[in-house]
Design a protein around this motif. Structure first.
Motif, PDB file in Angstrom:
ATOM      1  N   UNK A   1      80.980 -27.067  25.880  1.00  0.00           N
ATOM      2  CA  UNK A   1      80.789 -27.330  24.444  1.00  0.00           C
ATOM      3  C   UNK A   1      80.058 -28.645  24.226  1.00  0.00           C
ATOM      4  N   UNK A   2      80.445 -29.652  25.001  1.00  0.00           N
ATOM      5  CA  UNK A   2      79.795 -30.967  24.890  1.00  0.00           C
ATOM      6  C   UNK A   2      78.308 -30.867  25.231  1.00  0.00           C
ATOM      7  N   UNK A   3      78.009 -30.167  26.353  1.00  0.00           N
ATOM      8  CA  UNK A   3      76.603 -30.028  26.767  1.00  0.00           C
ATOM      9  C   UNK A   3      75.802 -29.210  25.764  1.00  0.00           C
ATOM     10  N   UNK A   4      76.434 -28.166  25.187  1.00  0.00           N
ATOM     11  CA  UNK A   4      75.743 -27.362  24.181  1.00  0.00           C
ATOM     12  C   UNK A   4      75.270 -28.243  23.035  1.00  0.00           C
ATOM     13  N   UNK A   5      76.189 -29.094  22.556  1.00  0.00           N
ATOM     14  CA  UNK A   5      75.844 -29.995  21.452  1.00  0.00           C
ATOM     15  C   UNK A   5      74.743 -30.962  21.869  1.00  0.00           C
ATOM     16  N   UNK A   6      74.874 -31.520  23.078  1.00  0.00           N
ATOM     17  CA  UNK A   6      73.883 -32.485  23.560  1.00  0.00           C
ATOM     18  C   UNK A   6      72.538 -31.814  23.829  1.00  0.00           C
ATOM     19  N   UNK A   7      72.593 -30.589  24.383  1.00  0.00           N
ATOM     20  CA  UNK A   7      71.339 -29.881  24.694  1.00  0.00           C
ATOM     21  C   UNK A   7      70.591 -29.556  23.399  1.00  0.00           C
ATOM     22  N   UNK A   8      71.357 -29.213  22.346  1.00  0.00           N
ATOM     23  CA  UNK A   8      70.697 -28.974  21.047  1.00  0.00           C
ATOM     24  C   UNK A   8      70.009 -30.253  20.571  1.00  0.00           C
ATOM     25  N   UNK A   9      70.734 -31.374  20.714  1.00  0.00           N
ATOM     26  CA  UNK A   9      70.170 -32.671  20.317  1.00  0.00           C
ATOM     27  C   UNK A   9      68.918 -32.980  21.146  1.00  0.00           C
ATOM     28  N   UNK A  10      68.998 -32.704  22.454  1.00  0.00           N
ATOM     29  CA  UNK A  10      67.855 -32.964  23.344  1.00  0.00           C
ATOM     30  C   UNK A  10      66.683 -32.043  22.998  1.00  0.00           C
ATOM     31  N   UNK A  11      66.996 -30.780  22.611  1.00  0.00           N
ATOM     32  CA  UNK A  11      65.900 -29.853  22.271  1.00  0.00           C
ATOM     33  C   UNK A  11      65.159 -30.336  21.024  1.00  0.00           C
ATOM     34  N   UNK A  12      65.898 -30.980  20.088  1.00  0.00           N
ATOM     35  CA  UNK A  12      65.247 -31.565  18.904  1.00  0.00           C
ATOM     36  C   UNK A  12      64.348 -32.722  19.354  1.00  0.00           C
ATOM     37  N   UNK A  13      64.894 -33.565  20.247  1.00  0.00           N
ATOM     38  CA  UNK A  13      64.112 -34.692  20.766  1.00  0.00           C
ATOM     39  C   UNK A  13      62.895 -34.164  21.536  1.00  0.00           C
ATOM     40  N   UNK A  14      63.120 -33.069  22.310  1.00  0.00           N
ATOM     41  CA  UNK A  14      62.018 -32.457  23.073  1.00  0.00           C
ATOM     42  C   UNK A  14      60.906 -32.011  22.136  1.00  0.00           C
ATOM     43  N   UNK A  15      61.307 -31.439  20.992  1.00  0.00           N
ATOM     44  CA  UNK A  15      60.321 -31.006  20.000  1.00  0.00           C
ATOM     45  C   UNK A  15      59.492 -32.178  19.509  1.00  0.00           C
ATOM     46  N   UNK A  16      60.179 -33.316  19.261  1.00  0.00           N
ATOM     47  CA  UNK A  16      59.453 -34.502  18.801  1.00  0.00           C
ATOM     48  C   UNK A  16      58.542 -35.026  19.902  1.00  0.00           C
ATOM     49  N   UNK A  17      59.054 -35.005  21.142  1.00  0.00           N
ATOM     50  CA  UNK A  17      58.253 -35.484  22.278  1.00  0.00           C
ATOM     51  C   UNK A  17      57.028 -34.594  22.466  1.00  0.00           C
ATOM     52  N   UNK A  18      57.227 -33.279  22.300  1.00  0.00           N
ATOM     53  CA  UNK A  18      56.102 -32.333  22.417  1.00  0.00           C
ATOM     54  C   UNK A  18      55.027 -32.666  21.383  1.00  0.00           C
ATOM     55  N   UNK A  19      55.490 -33.013  20.160  1.00  0.00           N
ATOM     56  CA  UNK A  19      54.552 -33.379  19.102  1.00  0.00           C
ATOM     57  C   UNK A  19      53.833 -34.673  19.445  1.00  0.00           C
ATOM     58  N   UNK A  20      54.570 -35.630  20.050  1.00  0.00           N
ATOM     59  CA  UNK A  20      53.925 -36.873  20.509  1.00  0.00           C
ATOM     60  C   UNK A  20      52.832 -36.532  21.512  1.00  0.00           C
ATOM     61  N   UNK A  21      53.125 -35.538  22.388  1.00  0.00           N
ATOM     62  CA  UNK A  21      52.138 -35.102  23.383  1.00  0.00           C
ATOM     63  C   UNK A  21      50.881 -34.554  22.732  1.00  0.00           C
ATOM     64  N   UNK A  22      51.061 -33.739  21.678  1.00  0.00           N
ATOM     65  CA  UNK A  22      49.911 -33.179  20.947  1.00  0.00           C
ATOM     66  C   UNK A  22      49.098 -34.322  20.328  1.00  0.00           C
TER      67      UNK A  22
END
Length: 602
Positions: free
Chosen positions: A204-225
């Motif tokens: 459960x803890x990782x699920x919550x953190x992974x969701x948070x990381x996926x949001x950060x990943x989305x922002x990082x992907x945009x930084x990449x673009x």
């Protein structure tokens, strides 16, 4: 074009010389580039950034395969730290990486023509390799997350390898993302495991953190673009356009910073981008770190908003600073009209050094207008330069440029109207109708583009509407024009290899800041000859009723695009009539027992 030479005035030249002299002195002091970078970054970061570099060049290679290359480079670094005079230690960092890649067994079997790059001399060899990077690699399967206990044990027992795998996965999927952003994301990833692996409910803890990381990943992907877009501006339009854009943006973000400090920072950012865009993530990482350390040492001069970022560990600072809010602009800034319009001696200030005069204009105008897009301020500056070029040749310059405010405000009104109209459409009619409107307009502008590509462009532009039209009004223009510029640059890049039509060619050849207004104003392509009517293109069957909603919607949008390709002169009323008839037909036939018969009849 003169104003695009913005930053070449005396201060900048002296700043550039001082930085280049420091760099030359530093390089002379360190005979071996690889030993110097290894000592600067320390072993763990050096290894990670070396893995990033190889994963971004060799996107098809396995982690184990790349680990061998990383080991070779780290072994060389150790050797060179011990003896900087060894023959192989004087090589520039890019050559170290490319020499290693060119020794890979069966390189041609996996990468085809990319192997031919090895026959070129540097720097052409590097440019050749960069051209083979795949922006969105469809040959990499989606990541399957192992069980939480497996991951926690892996992290506890083999931390470096565990994080190395993460860095590898992100880097090969984002071949243009700069190393600091990837390492910042890896730091977030490690935090998740540090906090979750000791919890009773790890999953459960990782699920919550992974969701948070996926949001950060989305922002990082945009930084990449955005970083890839910055590289494209640097490559296509040159250093001066890149610096003009950065001076505008930094003056908006750091409106309290003194002009000389911003000019120096802009030049340094350009230097760092050049290294990062060339693909050498070791030098990229080291120089970003140096730049961020310099910025943090002067945070009181630049902005109070970066203080929390500067308190973070080094690998997390860059991403944080890039995402930090604009600082509040100073109170009671005087109007610019007196200095740049009402002063009868403007030409005396302008003529001796156009670039210095216009650079300061950009700085002063930008820090007063954080609500304007970078591109709009660049258009205003170009308009002002054109006016002064004309007026300073007349007998009465002051009278000639006396209407500057009215002239320049035409650019402001055009940009404000585009944002207002589109955001009203989006917020009033919703996402689906907004997309249809985009498809109608852009199919008429460039009907030669494939239906799938038009759908892709339409969806990207609709995503811009969704992202930007929900922001406060003062942030909408900057947001929308920034993202539209990235979409347009992508279209223009495709246009280079597959020309679309004369209108698109003309807009893509405009100054960087003028392309969006050019595309907006573009009308129906009058030279386009529609293809002969093909009844099979409008062949309706039962799937139109039974397919999943997303598939049905995509099918209907393709029908819309194909209809306009055959009838580009259709008016809005005619389209509404056809759309209404289509909707009525579907509502009627989807209720019938023999759907195909009904559709055929209708």
């Amino acid at each position: 074009m003169k104003w695009l030479t913005l930053i070449s005035f005396v201060f900048l030249l002296s700043s550039a010389r001082s930085r280049n002299l420091l760099r030359t002195a530093r390089d002379a002091e360190h005979k071996s580039p690889i030993a110097h970078r290894f000592n600067e970054l320390k072993e763990e970061t050096f290894k990670a950034v070396t893995m990033i570099t190889f994963a971004q060049y060799l996107q098809r290679c396995s982690y184990d395969g790349l680990s061998k290359l990383v080991k070779d480079v780290v072994d060389l670094a150790h050797k060179c730290v011990a003896n900087e005079d060894a023959p192989e230690c004087t090589k520039p960092m890019p050559s170290v990486f490319l020499d290693e890649i060119c020794q890979v067994d069966k390189l041609r079997d996996s990468y085809g023509d990319m192997a031919d790059c090895c026959g070129k001399a540097d720097p052409e060899r590097n440019q050749c390799f960069l051209s083979f990077k795949v922006h969105q690699p469809d040959f990499i399967p989606p990541y399957q997350r192992p069980a939480p206990d497996v991951m926690c044990n892996e992290y506890k027992d083999h931390r470096v390898q565990f994080l190395g795998h993460f860095v590898y996965r992100v880097a090969r999927r984002n071949p243009f993302l700069h190393a600091p952003a990837i390492l910042g994301l890896a730091a977030e990833y490690e935090k998740a495991f540090k906090s979750c692996c000791s919890e009773s409910d790890v999953d459960a803890c990782l699920d919550a953190k992974v969701h948070q990381i996926s949001v950060i990943k989305g922002r990082v992907k945009q930084i990449g673009v955005e970083q890839q877009h910055g590289c494209r501006i640097l490559e296509k339009y040159g250093e001066r356009t890149f610096q003009a854009s950065k001076l505008t943006r930094m003056s908006q973000k750091y409106p309290n910073a003194p002009f000389p400090e911003l000019v120096k920072m802009v030049h340094d950012v350009k230097d760092v981008y050049k290294e990062c865009c060339e693909g050498d993530m070791v030098e990229c990482m080291d120089d970003w770190s140096e730049l961020v350390t310099s910025l943090c040492s002067k945070q009181d001069v630049f902005s109070s908003k970066i203080k929390p970022c500067c308190e973070l560990p080094a690998v997390e600072r860059t991403k944080c600073i890039m995402e930090a809010d604009f600082d509040d602009k100073p109170d009671n800034l005087p109007s610019l009209v007196e200095k740049y319009v009402q002063d009868k001696e403007v030409c005396k200030s302008y003529e001796p050094n156009h670039d210095a005069f216009l650079s300061e204009f950009v700085y002063e105008y930008s820090r007063r207008h954080p609500e304007f897009s970078t591109e709009l301020i660049m258009r205003i500056t170009k308009g002002y330069e054109t006016l002064l070029d004309k007026c300073c040749k007349t007998d009465n310059p002051a009278e000639c440029y006396g209407n500057a405010v009215e002239e320049l405000n035409k650019h402001v009104k055009e940009s404000e109207d585009v944002v207002k109209t589109n955001c009203e459409l989006f917020n009033t009619h919703g996402e689906a109708d907004f997309l249809k409107g985009i498809l109608v307009r852009y199919t008429k502008k460039m009907p030669q583009v494939s239906t799938d590509t038009l759908l892709e462009i339409g969806k990207k532009m609709t995503a811009v509407g969704k992202k930007c039209c929900n922001l406060p009004e003062q942030k909408r223009m900057s947001c929308s024009e920034h993202y539209l510029s990235i979409i347009i640059e992508d279209m223009c890049k495709r246009q280079e290899s597959t020309p679309i039509n004369d209108q698109v060619s003309q807009c893509c050849n405009e100054l960087y800041s003028y392309r969006r207004p050019c595309f907006t104003a573009m009308g129906v392509d009058t030279k386009y000859v529609p293809p002969a009517f093909d009844p099979m293109m409008f062949n309706f069957d039962e799937k139109m009723c039974t397919a999943p909603p997303a598939e049905r919607e995509a099918g209907q949008l393709k029908l819309l695009v194909n209809l306009i390709k055959r009838k580009p002169q259709m008016t809005e009323d005619q389209l509404k009539t056809v759309a209404g008839g289509f909707t009525a037909m579907m509502e009627k036939c989807c209720k019938q027992s023999d759907v195909d018969a009904c559709l055929g009849e209708e």
